[in-house]
Motif scaffolding. Sequence first.
Motif, PDB file in Angstrom:
ATOM      1  N   THR A   1       0.839  -1.194   0.000  1.00 60.04           N
ATOM      2  CA  THR A   1       0.000   0.000   0.000  1.00 60.04           C
ATOM      3  C   THR A   1       0.875   1.245   0.000  1.00 60.04           C
ATOM      4  OG1 THR A   1      -0.153   0.188   2.424  1.00 60.04           O
ATOM      5  CG2 THR A   1      -1.770  -1.230   1.316  1.00 60.04           C
TER       6      THR A   1
ATOM      7  N   ASN B   1      -9.732   5.408  -3.897  1.00 57.81           N
ATOM      8  CA  ASN B   1      -9.364   4.455  -2.858  1.00 57.81           C
ATOM      9  C   ASN B   1      -8.717   5.224  -1.715  1.00 57.81           C
ATOM     10  OD1 ASN B   1      -9.737   1.593  -4.130  1.00 57.81           O
ATOM     11  ND2 ASN B   1      -8.706   2.784  -5.718  1.00 57.81           N
TER      12      ASN B   1
ATOM     13  N   THR C   1     -12.527   1.332  -3.486  1.00 53.56           N
ATOM     14  CA  THR C   1     -12.635   0.755  -2.152  1.00 53.56           C
ATOM     15  C   THR C   1     -12.800   1.866  -1.123  1.00 53.56           C
ATOM     16  OG1 THR C   1     -10.240   0.771  -1.733  1.00 53.56           O
ATOM     17  CG2 THR C   1     -11.160  -1.185  -2.807  1.00 53.56           C
ATOM     18  N   SER C   2     -13.222   1.488   0.079  1.00 56.27           N
ATOM     19  CA  SER C   2     -13.373   2.450   1.170  1.00 56.27           C
ATOM     20  C   SER C   2     -12.925   1.796   2.469  1.00 56.27           C
ATOM     21  CB  SER C   2     -14.824   2.923   1.281  1.00 56.27           C
ATOM     22  OG  SER C   2     -15.685   1.833   1.558  1.00 56.27           O
ATOM     23  N   ARG C   3     -12.605   2.643   3.450  1.00 52.62           N
ATOM     24  CA  ARG C   3     -12.149   2.138   4.741  1.00 52.62           C
ATOM     25  C   ARG C   3     -12.843   2.899   5.862  1.00 52.62           C
ATOM     26  NH1 ARG C   3      -5.818   2.259   6.105  1.00 52.62           N
ATOM     27  NH2 ARG C   3      -6.198   4.486   5.769  1.00 52.62           N
TER      28      ARG C   3
ATOM     29  N   THR D   1     -10.352   0.138  10.665  1.00 53.95           N
ATOM     30  CA  THR D   1      -9.488  -0.824   9.975  1.00 53.95           C
ATOM     31  C   THR D   1     -10.262  -1.656   8.954  1.00 53.95           C
ATOM     32  OG1 THR D   1      -9.820  -2.498  11.707  1.00 53.95           O
ATOM     33  CG2 THR D   1      -7.936  -0.995  11.959  1.00 53.95           C
ATOM     34  N   SER D   2     -11.588  -1.543   8.917  1.00 54.03           N
ATOM     35  CA  SER D   2     -12.393  -2.304   7.951  1.00 54.03           C
ATOM     36  C   SER D   2     -12.190  -1.733   6.549  1.00 54.03           C
ATOM     37  CB  SER D   2     -13.870  -2.253   8.323  1.00 54.03           C
ATOM     38  OG  SER D   2     -14.097  -2.894   9.559  1.00 54.03           O
ATOM     39  N   TRP D   3     -12.025  -2.620   5.572  1.00 58.09           N
ATOM     40  CA  TRP D   3     -11.727  -2.202   4.200  1.00 58.09           C
ATOM     41  C   TRP D   3     -12.491  -3.099   3.230  1.00 58.09           C
ATOM     42  CZ3 TRP D   3      -7.884  -4.666   0.690  1.00 58.09           C
ATOM     43  CH2 TRP D   3      -7.641  -3.899  -0.463  1.00 58.09           C
ATOM     44  N   SER D   4     -13.147  -2.496   2.236  1.00 62.17           N
ATOM     45  CA  SER D   4     -13.904  -3.288   1.269  1.00 62.17           C
ATOM     46  C   SER D   4     -14.087  -2.490  -0.015  1.00 62.17           C
ATOM     47  CB  SER D   4     -15.275  -3.686   1.832  1.00 62.17           C
ATOM     48  OG  SER D   4     -16.054  -2.532   2.097  1.00 62.17           O
TER      49      SER D   4
ATOM     50  N   SER E   1     -12.861  -7.679   0.772  1.00 60.92           N
ATOM     51  CA  SER E   1     -13.442  -7.342   2.064  1.00 60.92           C
ATOM     52  C   SER E   1     -12.543  -7.865   3.169  1.00 60.92           C
ATOM     53  CB  SER E   1     -14.843  -7.950   2.196  1.00 60.92           C
ATOM     54  OG  SER E   1     -15.408  -7.654   3.455  1.00 60.92           O
TER      55      SER E   1
ATOM     56  N   ARG F   1      -9.758  -6.316   6.601  1.00 59.80           N
ATOM     57  CA  ARG F   1      -9.253  -5.233   7.446  1.00 59.80           C
ATOM     58  C   ARG F   1      -7.807  -4.930   7.076  1.00 59.80           C
ATOM     59  NH1 ARG F   1      -5.722  -7.283  10.892  1.00 59.80           N
ATOM     60  NH2 ARG F   1      -5.815  -9.507  11.431  1.00 59.80           N
TER      61      ARG F   1
END
Length: 218
Positions: free
Chosen positions: A75, A88, A136-138, A141-144, A189, A191
Amino acid sequence: MKTRKFGLAAAVSVTAALGTVVPSGPAAGAQSALRIYRGTATVVVDVYDYCGGPLWGEHRFVGTSRYKAAAKFVTGPRKSAAGRVERNPFYWEFYVGDIGALGSFQFGSAHVVTASARDLGGNVRDPKLLLGYWVTSRSGTSWSGKLVDSHRAEGATFNHFYGEKTIVPCRDLGTSRFLYAVNAGATVSGRVSSGSAAFTIRGSTYGDNYRFRITFNG
């Protein structure tokens, strides 16, 4: 990387994916440093061909391959070009296995390429072009997110699976390694934090020869 046989697959042409971009501007919480997460990917690949039916041509299930492989998730700051920026929270790339080997994958959120310095009308423009593949979005810490588009005519694919195609369709005369583009609609999907990442990518390849699920922990 150890793999099981992937089975027979019809040949398809693979070209590009062009995603969605937005005008550039400040991004709240945008990542400013490169990070590398190394770990293991658990992969399940369902294999299909078009050799079903009494006269062939029908889409049919061939079998399933399951394997584990070393994987790397990278990243960094969001990609931007010509006043536009990818959609993103951070730029990302994901690699499974030895790229180019049978059963390996590569994914990427966006890519900057060099195009003509003039548009079709002859007007001067910035020669840098931002190709966005994923949105994507966060939250915490959740990311999807999702692979939003796959304009194969652009000739600039980046999201790939290295599978097989038959030398002669529907004949047991051997196979060769073949590069398949991942279809729009693939999802991710999980974290992502500053110290670790764990997520699942689900999708299929152009031509619907392969459907896959990849679970990463790093």
